[in-house]
Each structure stands twice: as structure tokens, then as C-alpha cells.
Motif scaffolding. Structure first.
Motif, PDB file in Angstrom:
ATOM      1  N   ASP A   1      -1.370  14.820  -0.632  1.00 22.13           N
ATOM      2  CA  ASP A   1      -2.784  14.587  -0.885  1.00 22.13           C
ATOM      3  C   ASP A   1      -2.954  13.083  -1.071  1.00 22.13           C
ATOM      4  OD1 ASP A   1      -1.913  13.985  -3.478  1.00 22.13           O
ATOM      5  OD2 ASP A   1      -2.602  15.891  -4.308  1.00 22.13           O
ATOM      6  N   GLY A   2      -4.058  12.639  -1.578  1.00 20.52           N
ATOM      7  CA  GLY A   2      -4.301  11.206  -1.698  1.00 20.52           C
ATOM      8  C   GLY A   2      -3.438  10.484  -2.714  1.00 20.52           C
ATOM      9  N   PHE A   3      -2.695  11.215  -3.520  1.00 17.16           N
ATOM     10  CA  PHE A   3      -1.926  10.614  -4.599  1.00 17.16           C
ATOM     11  C   PHE A   3      -0.425  10.593  -4.365  1.00 17.16           C
ATOM     12  CE2 PHE A   3      -5.846  12.342  -6.278  1.00 17.16           C
ATOM     13  CZ  PHE A   3      -6.412  11.200  -6.830  1.00 17.16           C
ATOM     14  N   GLY A   4       0.059  11.413  -3.472  1.00 17.28           N
ATOM     15  CA  GLY A   4       1.488  11.473  -3.210  1.00 17.28           C
ATOM     16  C   GLY A   4       1.815  12.702  -2.401  1.00 17.28           C
ATOM     17  N   GLY A   5       3.077  13.041  -2.369  1.00 21.63           N
ATOM     18  CA  GLY A   5       3.472  14.196  -1.574  1.00 21.63           C
ATOM     19  C   GLY A   5       4.840  14.694  -1.980  1.00 21.63           C
ATOM     20  N   ALA A   6       5.254  15.748  -1.289  1.00 19.51           N
ATOM     21  CA  ALA A   6       6.561  16.344  -1.525  1.00 19.51           C
ATOM     22  C   ALA A   6       7.155  16.762  -0.194  1.00 19.51           C
ATOM     23  CB  ALA A   6       6.434  17.563  -2.442  1.00 19.51           C
ATOM     24  N   VAL A   7       8.457  16.589  -0.067  1.00 18.70           N
ATOM     25  CA  VAL A   7       9.169  17.043   1.123  1.00 18.70           C
ATOM     26  C   VAL A   7       9.509  18.512   0.910  1.00 18.70           C
ATOM     27  CG1 VAL A   7      11.231  16.767   2.559  1.00 18.70           C
ATOM     28  CG2 VAL A   7      10.138  14.755   1.548  1.00 18.70           C
TER      29      VAL A   7
ATOM     30  N   VAL B   1      -4.105  12.614   3.403  1.00 21.07           N
ATOM     31  CA  VAL B   1      -2.736  13.052   3.677  1.00 21.07           C
ATOM     32  C   VAL B   1      -1.882  11.854   4.105  1.00 21.07           C
ATOM     33  CG1 VAL B   1      -1.278  14.513   5.153  1.00 21.07           C
ATOM     34  CG2 VAL B   1      -3.405  15.431   4.193  1.00 21.07           C
ATOM     35  N   THR B   2      -2.439  10.981   4.916  1.00 18.77           N
ATOM     36  CA  THR B   2      -1.704   9.784   5.344  1.00 18.77           C
ATOM     37  C   THR B   2      -1.350   8.917   4.145  1.00 18.77           C
ATOM     38  OG1 THR B   2      -2.807   9.819   7.497  1.00 18.77           O
ATOM     39  CG2 THR B   2      -1.771   7.744   6.841  1.00 18.77           C
ATOM     40  N   ARG B   3      -2.304   8.709   3.255  1.00 12.63           N
ATOM     41  CA  ARG B   3      -2.071   7.895   2.060  1.00 12.63           C
ATOM     42  C   ARG B   3      -0.974   8.517   1.187  1.00 12.63           C
ATOM     43  NH1 ARG B   3      -7.116   7.576  -0.624  1.00 12.63           N
ATOM     44  NH2 ARG B   3      -7.583   5.871   0.791  1.00 12.63           N
ATOM     45  N   GLY B   4      -1.062   9.814   0.950  1.00 12.98           N
ATOM     46  CA  GLY B   4      -0.060  10.477   0.118  1.00 12.98           C
ATOM     47  C   GLY B   4       1.318  10.470   0.746  1.00 12.98           C
ATOM     48  N   ALA B   5       1.377  10.697   2.052  1.00 13.58           N
ATOM     49  CA  ALA B   5       2.669  10.680   2.756  1.00 13.58           C
ATOM     50  C   ALA B   5       3.268   9.277   2.735  1.00 13.58           C
ATOM     51  CB  ALA B   5       2.503  11.183   4.184  1.00 13.58           C
ATOM     52  N   ALA B   6       2.439   8.246   2.897  1.00 14.11           N
ATOM     53  CA  ALA B   6       2.934   6.862   2.845  1.00 14.11           C
ATOM     54  C   ALA B   6       3.489   6.548   1.457  1.00 14.11           C
ATOM     55  CB  ALA B   6       1.836   5.885   3.225  1.00 14.11           C
ATOM     56  N   ARG B   7       2.794   7.006   0.422  1.00 13.70           N
ATOM     57  CA  ARG B   7       3.284   6.784  -0.946  1.00 13.70           C
ATOM     58  C   ARG B   7       4.619   7.499  -1.157  1.00 13.70           C
ATOM     59  NH1 ARG B   7      -2.353   7.303  -4.441  1.00 13.70           N
ATOM     60  NH2 ARG B   7      -3.147   5.265  -3.826  1.00 13.70           N
ATOM     61  N   LEU B   8       4.725   8.710  -0.658  1.00 16.86           N
ATOM     62  CA  LEU B   8       5.985   9.450  -0.767  1.00 16.86           C
ATOM     63  C   LEU B   8       7.108   8.713  -0.043  1.00 16.86           C
ATOM     64  CD1 LEU B   8       7.719  11.954  -1.453  1.00 16.86           C
ATOM     65  CD2 LEU B   8       6.889  12.943   0.699  1.00 16.86           C
ATOM     66  N   LEU B   9       6.832   8.261   1.183  1.00 17.63           N
ATOM     67  CA  LEU B   9       7.844   7.533   1.940  1.00 17.63           C
ATOM     68  C   LEU B   9       8.319   6.302   1.172  1.00 17.63           C
ATOM     69  CD1 LEU B   9       6.351   7.834   5.520  1.00 17.63           C
ATOM     70  CD2 LEU B   9       8.490   8.856   4.716  1.00 17.63           C
ATOM     71  N   ALA B  10       7.386   5.570   0.581  1.00 26.50           N
ATOM     72  CA  ALA B  10       7.757   4.388  -0.211  1.00 26.50           C
ATOM     73  C   ALA B  10       8.634   4.799  -1.395  1.00 26.50           C
ATOM     74  CB  ALA B  10       6.505   3.662  -0.681  1.00 26.50           C
ATOM     75  N   ASP B  11       8.294   5.900  -2.046  1.00 26.74           N
ATOM     76  CA  ASP B  11       9.105   6.396  -3.162  1.00 26.74           C
ATOM     77  C   ASP B  11      10.512   6.780  -2.704  1.00 26.74           C
ATOM     78  OD1 ASP B  11       7.003   6.047  -4.928  1.00 26.74           O
ATOM     79  OD2 ASP B  11       6.433   8.172  -4.948  1.00 26.74           O
ATOM     80  N   LEU B  12      10.638   7.207  -1.455  1.00 24.19           N
ATOM     81  CA  LEU B  12      11.927   7.612  -0.901  1.00 24.19           C
ATOM     82  C   LEU B  12      12.717   6.431  -0.330  1.00 24.19           C
ATOM     83  CD1 LEU B  12      10.858  10.925   0.888  1.00 24.19           C
ATOM     84  CD2 LEU B  12      12.091  10.680  -1.299  1.00 24.19           C
ATOM     85  N   GLY B  13      12.171   5.220  -0.444  1.00 19.73           N
ATOM     86  CA  GLY B  13      12.878   4.031   0.018  1.00 19.73           C
ATOM     87  C   GLY B  13      12.543   3.589   1.426  1.00 19.73           C
TER      88      GLY B  13
END
Length: 150
Positions: A105-111, A16-28
Motif C-alpha cells: 500500500d502507500g506505506f510499505g509492503g510485504a514479500v 502500490v508503487t510507493r509501498g513496493a519501492a519502500r519495501l525494496l529500499a528496506d530490503l537493501g
């Protein structure tokens, strides 16, 4: 097979941490994991936007993790936005409605719910920005540091 039934609690937290971090990076945002705040609390993820806004993400691996851990209420003075990040199988109805909500999840996330904005005071933002930059630089240089020194 769902994430919760195939992984241990620490593995769920990592995913979850990995996916949330990837999402945050995608969001700038630029995320850092495991950041010790000036009040002694540890944020699972702390991220800085290009506009200088801070978001803290509290990762919850399961129901018990949420029920026994109330330290997330002490993150407010150190961020403009706060959200929970949980696995897709997490029962969302037990979470409070005020914070933001990310499913990852380990691959990304959604707000699923945007975090409300509570703007930091200018002096605190400046101190946190400098400390965040120094922490990121120390980690990039391979120095094992966890704390924001404000």
C-alpha cells in the motif's frame, strides 16, 4: 474501507508503487520507477541490490490491468528477479505462481512469495548497471530521463 473502493486505478498504482519501492529500499535495493528497458518495454520499478542484482516489479492495479497487460513476460532478459506488486485487496489467485509476489500500500509492503533467481549474463549485467547508474544520476540532477541507454 479498502484501497480498491476508495481510489482510482491510477491512484492505486501510485500507492502500490510507493509501498513496493519502500519495501525494496528496506530490503537493501535502490529502486527507480518508470524505467524504459532496451527492448522498449517500461518497468514500473527496477531496483539494484548492493550485490549488483536487478529486480523488476510489475505493479497491477486490478484484475483488468492484469488481464490486458502481458508485457511483463518480456522483462526477464533485464533482471535477476521478477515480481508482481499488488494492493492488499487484489485477488491473488489469478496471478501466475512463478513470479515473486509483493503486497503493498502507500506505506510499505510485504514479500508473500520470493522471486526466483535467473542470473543475468555478466556482459548484460555490466551494461545494465552502468545504464542504471547513469539514469539515476540524471534523475538526481533533475534531467527528465526514462530510458536505460545500453
Amino acid at each position: 474501507m479498502d484501497l480498491a473502493s476508495s481510489l482510482s486505478r491510477p491512484e492505486i498504482t501510485t500507492q502500490v508503487t510507493r509501498g513496493a519501492a519502500r519495501l525494496l529500499a528496506d530490503l537493501g535495493y535502490t529502486p527507480l520507477a518508470e524505467v524504459c528497458l532496451p527492448n522498449g518495454r517500461r518497468a514500473d520499478l527496477m531496483a539494484l541490490s548492493a550485490r549488483g542484482e536487478f529486480m523488476i516489479i510489475e505493479v497491477k492495479s486490478g484484475i483488468e490491468d492484469f488481464r490486458v497487460d502481458r508485457k511483463w513476460r518480456e522483462y526477464g532478459p533485464y533482471c535477476d528477479r521478477f515480481a508482481f506488486a499488488v494492493a492488499p485487496e487484489f485477488p491473488l489467485d489469478i496471478l501466475p505462481e512463478d513470479p515473486g509476489l509483493i503486497v503493498a500500500d502507500g506505506f510499505g509492503g510485504a514479500v508473500l512469495r520470493e522471486p526466483p533467481v535467473a542470473t543475468l549474463a555478466g556482459a548484460r549485467r555490466k551494461a545494465l548497471t552502468i545504464a542504471f547508474g547513469r539514469l539515476a544520476a540524471m534523475r538526481a540532477a533533475g534531467v527528465a530521463v526514462l530510458s536505460l541507454e545500453v
